[in-house]
Design a protein around this motif. Sequence first.
Motif, mmCIF file in Angstrom:
data_model
loop_
_atom_site.group_PDB
_atom_site.id
_atom_site.type_symbol
_atom_site.label_atom_id
_atom_site.label_comp_id
_atom_site.label_asym_id
_atom_site.label_seq_id
_atom_site.Cartn_x
_atom_site.Cartn_y
_atom_site.Cartn_z
ATOM 1 N N LYS A 290 1.630 -9.153 -1.521
ATOM 2 C CA LYS A 290 1.290 -7.857 -1.230
ATOM 3 C C LYS A 290 0.918 -6.857 0.840
ATOM 4 N N LYS A 291 0.949 -5.675 0.587
ATOM 5 C CA LYS A 291 1.306 -5.302 1.376
ATOM 6 C C LYS A 291 0.486 -5.789 2.782
ATOM 7 N N SER A 292 -1.103 -6.070 2.627
ATOM 8 C CA SER A 292 -1.638 -6.542 3.781
ATOM 9 C C SER A 292 -1.493 -8.746 3.779
ATOM 10 N N ASP A 293 -0.640 -9.084 3.143
ATOM 11 C CA ASP A 293 0.024 -9.845 3.810
ATOM 12 C C ASP A 293 1.207 -9.992 4.452
ATOM 13 N N LEU A 294 2.262 -8.555 3.975
ATOM 14 C CA LEU A 294 3.886 -8.484 4.708
ATOM 15 C C LEU A 294 3.383 -7.974 6.236
ATOM 16 N N ARG B 225 15.919 -3.704 6.194
ATOM 17 C CA ARG B 225 15.631 -4.302 4.361
ATOM 18 C C ARG B 225 14.240 -5.178 4.665
ATOM 19 N N LEU B 226 14.136 -6.079 5.725
ATOM 20 C CA LEU B 226 13.114 -6.791 5.383
ATOM 21 C C LEU B 226 11.827 -6.278 4.937
ATOM 22 N N PRO B 227 11.608 -6.654 4.124
ATOM 23 C CA PRO B 227 10.201 -5.690 3.396
ATOM 24 C C PRO B 227 8.616 -6.303 4.662
ATOM 25 N N PHE B 228 8.421 -6.942 5.468
ATOM 26 C CA PHE B 228 7.426 -7.285 6.350
ATOM 27 C C PHE B 228 7.424 -6.616 8.139
ATOM 28 N N VAL B 229 8.764 -5.675 7.614
ATOM 29 C CA VAL B 229 9.838 -4.854 9.294
ATOM 30 C C VAL B 229 8.431 -3.318 9.025
ATOM 31 N N ASN B 230 8.129 -3.286 9.886
ATOM 32 C CA ASN B 230 6.630 -2.042 9.017
ATOM 33 C C ASN B 230 6.633 -1.170 10.595
#
Length: 221
Positions: free
Chosen positions: A2-6, A159-164
């Motif tokens: 989930k976005k919140s976990d990332l 490309r890393l999913p948690f990079v915001n």
Amino acid sequence: MKKSDLDIIASQLENPKGAKGLEMGDMMHATNIEMTKSAIAALSIENKDEVLEIGHGNAKHLKEIYSQANNLQYSGIDISDVMHKEAIKNAEAINAEAKFYLYNGGEFPFQEEVFNKIFTVNTIYFWKEPSNFLDEIYRVMRPKGIFTICYAQKDFMKRLPFVNEKFKLYNNEDIKDLILKSKFLLEDIINKSEEVKSKTGEVVTRNYSVAILKKEMFSKE
Ligand SMILES: C[S@@+](CC[C@H](N)C(=O)[O-])C[C@H]1O[C@@H](n2cnc3c(N)ncnc32)[C@H](O)[C@@H]1O
């Protein structure tokens, strides 16, 4: 995931906190050790060097530094209370006389021109005001000192999913632009790649680089 976990992973990478922060410290040490070794190797550490590390995490890599030469003085600064305490514990475990400083992420708690080797690994993404931060590093560095910045390449990080939006990403051109605006000289950029398990579990090829900066004999003003 989930976005919140990332987003939690992203926050923990920037400033590890609590029990999860301790786990993150161990994971960062395991997955980033080759980057850390590369940043240290590029410093050409010699006997009696006064070394500063910015954003040391849990400092389980201290042995790597002390094995480079004799009579080193190592100091580390970090913004995370958990990493600060963990680093002190890990230094004591190997009887290292390392000094650690917890600070606000802006002004360093040091006089001018006290270190001749400075390095940082995987922190540049979180520098709030990169030019001011470089000025601060320049201030505490002795003339002829070397500063190495190790960073994963923008194309890889994107490309890393948690990079915001908390991360500011760099490729080599961005690094050159940043350094050109600073008082440092850019000596070289060494490009490397390795296979790593990402923070979310999958194996990926990480392209990363070490930028080698130098402070000239006579300070630029
Ligand atoms: C992604 S972790 C990297 C840790 C270690 N260098 C590595 O590569 O495994 C970022 C570390 O830098 C610290 N940090 C973030 N911003 C910082 C700043 N402005 N100054 C010093 N440390 C900072 C964090 O608390 C954390 O310990």
